[in-house]
Write an enzyme that holds these catalytic residues in place. Structure first.
Site, PDB file in Angstrom:
ATOM      1  N   LYS A 204       0.830  -1.202   0.000  1.00 56.71           N
ATOM      2  CA  LYS A 204       0.000   0.000   0.000  1.00 56.71           C
ATOM      3  C   LYS A 204       0.871   1.262   0.000  1.00 56.71           C
ATOM      4  O   LYS A 204       0.568   2.243  -0.644  1.00 56.71           O
ATOM      5  CB  LYS A 204      -0.870  -0.067   1.260  1.00 56.71           C
ATOM      6  CG  LYS A 204      -1.823   1.067   1.427  1.00 56.71           C
ATOM      7  CD  LYS A 204      -2.731   0.765   2.592  1.00 56.71           C
ATOM      8  CE  LYS A 204      -3.522   1.974   3.013  1.00 56.71           C
ATOM      9  NZ  LYS A 204      -4.397   1.714   4.139  1.00 56.71           N
ATOM     10  N   ARG A 205       1.954   1.162   0.753  1.00 54.44           N
ATOM     11  CA  ARG A 205       2.804   2.330   0.916  1.00 54.44           C
ATOM     12  C   ARG A 205       3.656   2.597  -0.329  1.00 54.44           C
ATOM     13  O   ARG A 205       3.821   3.721  -0.762  1.00 54.44           O
ATOM     14  CB  ARG A 205       3.693   2.097   2.138  1.00 54.44           C
ATOM     15  CG  ARG A 205       4.260   3.325   2.789  1.00 54.44           C
ATOM     16  CD  ARG A 205       4.868   2.975   4.136  1.00 54.44           C
ATOM     17  NE  ARG A 205       5.593   1.704   4.129  1.00 54.44           N
ATOM     18  CZ  ARG A 205       6.848   1.558   3.711  1.00 54.44           C
ATOM     19  NH1 ARG A 205       7.539   2.590   3.293  1.00 54.44           N
ATOM     20  NH2 ARG A 205       7.421   0.371   3.743  1.00 54.44           N
TER      21      ARG A 205
END
Ligand code: GLU
Length: 548
Positions: free
Chosen positions: A295-296
């Protein structure tokens, strides 16, 4: 105080019995083999490719078997809930063509097996929990955070497995007097499963994707109901999937490790279990190694990425099918025109080790998909994208509809249609030179052309330019101009005798192309001028001369 009295003391407001719900939500009575599947997203504000991947599997399994696919919003964790997330989930899934037969919608619910928002089902979960307490299969636990922390520390010191189980489960054997005293004193409690599992024993289960699995039993007295009376995911999904008649639970690999809990819960409830299908994690290549999409680090994990970039939903769907079923591509090659629903989707053809996600491959598929769209369809798609993601382009697109249709039609028809359009923001970037407000010079004039020749090339071009010339007349003029200035009229003449010429007609055309469009490669120059019209063509060339 017996179990029944205790259950009444804990849940005085619950007057329904499981049989009430069993008759309210009877078996669905679908034909044999029809699968009932669901998507159970949590409204945390981040809807990702994994959700869509799982949604496609669920949708195919249900619809291919004449079954039903529904949407259940798993909003039991209020702390993680983000405002507007439910609308975003629904509209995003909708964008990618995921259509539900039943379940939650933005403002209401459709179907007889609801409520489909878990937050509206507290009374149902509590009814079943009450029943488990009555039967001695669940109990209230009053341990505070500090007490649980102390247990954890002791377990760590003794190198014992962490968790609330066996002799560590302090509240498991509280006397009924003690329980009564604490309840009457208003002490907060959770409800735990009274587990009879043993880690030393294993059980077997057939996963729809992974095949036969052997796992240790669950021995944890897991929490069923939290202090606020809201269930944990474990308990909520078991109750819901039972009452809603789910036959297949397709979900991410991250749930595999809690499968023993879910199996234990179905057994405790005495309900038949759905077929669990655990998909694999989406991975990407980073250099030589594979890693999980994060996600990051990876914006392409978020579905919003594809919508805001303007990927066509059909392209994303096509691509996900290729990674979902190993034989999809072969099928598609043999059936280029058939709808996806004709493909015999099967969980047997799904990977049970990591699935590699490759953006380049998606882009290639996207090029094919866009190449098949009619100009008008492509225009409408661009317009819809602009309406959602680039409002500042909407009026331009509307005013310039004819021009855009003309631009989009260039080289897209005929024997070898161009396949370089991928997604809306890229397409706009690609055609932006047509519009004065977005035109910018990106490339340098070709190195083969002497700087001092630039002005003469452009000036002569301007003086001979006649918008009524056909393609041949126009190109003949560029050849003449090239020869006059010492450039070969044909590239092959230059290649044969490079010493005789400064460069060739291609280099000269590139100068004109850059002056006109600011970039060295573009579709057919003559056609572009036809679209731009005489005024704009002359204006761009004149401005380019002025800058030299
Ligand atoms: N609410 C769960 C999640 O968002 C769904 C898991 C499931 O499908 O059972 O991961």
């Amino acid at each position: 105080m017996n179990n029944i009295e205790q259950s009444d003391l804990l849940f005085p407001h619950i007057t329904t019995l499981p049989k009430d719900y069993e008759s309210l939500f009877p078996p669905r009575g679908l034909p044999t083999g029809a699968k009932v599947t669901r998507l159970g997203p949590s409204p945390t504000g981040f809807i990702h490719l994994g959700n869509l991947y799982v949604a496609f599997v669920n949708e195919r399994l249900a619809h291919q078997s004449g079954g039903l696919f529904y949407l259940r919003i798993e909003d039991t964790d209020q702390k993680r809930e983000v405002e507007g997330a439910i609308d975003a989930i629904i509209s995003s899934l909708n964008y990618f063509g995921v259509v539900f037969d039943e379940g939650a919608t933005v403002d209401e619910e459709i179907g007889k097996y609801g409520p489909y928002y878990q937050s509206r089902r507290a009374h149902i979960y509590q009814c079943y929990v009450k029943e488990l307490i009555r039967r001695g299969l669940a109990y209230p636990c009053f341990c505070t955070e500090e007490e649980l922390e102390t247990i954890r520390e002791e377990q760590e010191a003794k190198k014992e497995n962490p968790g609330y189980y066996g002799s560590w489960a302090k509240c498991r054997n509280l006397s009924s007097e003690e329980v009564q005293k604490r309840i009457e004193a208003g002490k907060p409690f959770v409800i735990r499963l009274r587990s009879h599992g043993d880690l030393k024993r294993t059980f077997q289960i057939n996963d729809g994707i992974r095949g036969l699995l052997t796992m240790p039993e669950n021995n944890q007295d897991v929490i069923l109901l939290k202090q606020n009376g809201i269930p944990t995911y474990h308990f909520a999904h078991v109750v819901d999937d039972h009452l809603m008649g789910t036959t297949h639970v397709v979900r991410g690999e991250e749930w595999l490790s809690s499968l023993p809990i879910h199996v234990a819960l179905f057994e405790t409830m005495g309900w038949p279990m759905p077929t669990y299908c655990h998909t694999t994690v989406l991975m990407k290549m980073e250099g030589e190694t594979k890693r999980k999409l994060s996600k990051r680090k990876d914006p392409e994990l978020s579905l919003d990425y594809y919508q805001s970039q303007g990927y066509h939903p059909v392209a994303v769907r096509e691509y996900l099918m290729t990674i979902l079923n190993s034989n999809y591509e072969e099928w598609r090659a043999a059936n280029p025109e058939n709808p996806i629903s004709d493909f015999p989707f099967s969980t047997d053809k799904m990977s049970s080790s990591g699935t590699l996600f490759d953006l380049d491959k998606l882009n290639d598929i996207s090029k094919e998909v866009l190449a098949r769209l009619e100009d008008e369809e492509l225009y409408r798609f661009l317009l819809e994208w602009a309406e959602s993601y680039r409002r500042n382009l909407v009026s331009l697109f509307l005013e310039q509809k004819e021009t855009m249709l003309h631009i989009l039609s260039m080289d897209r028809h005929g024997e070898k249609p161009r396949k370089d359009l991928i997604y809306c923001s890229q397409i706009f970037e690609f055609i932006s030179y047509f519009f004065d407000d977005y035109y910018k010079v990106q490339d340098d004039y070709p190195a083969e052309v002497d700087y001092n020749d630039l002005k003469p090339i452009l000036t002569r071009y301007l003086s001979t330019f006649d918008p009524t010339d056909d393609r041949t007349q126009w190109f003949t003029k560029i050849r003449e101009l090239s020869t006059q200035l010492g450039y070969a009229a044909k590239p092959k003449d230059y290649k044969k005798n490079p010493d005789l010429y400064k460069g060739h007609v291609g280099h000269v055309s590139t100068v004109i192309r850059i002056a006109l469009m600011g970039r060295a490669s573009s579709p057919d120059l003559w056609e572009i001028q036809q679209i731009m019209g005489e005024l704009k063509t002359r204006d761009r060339i004149t401005k380019a001369i002025g800058l030299l």
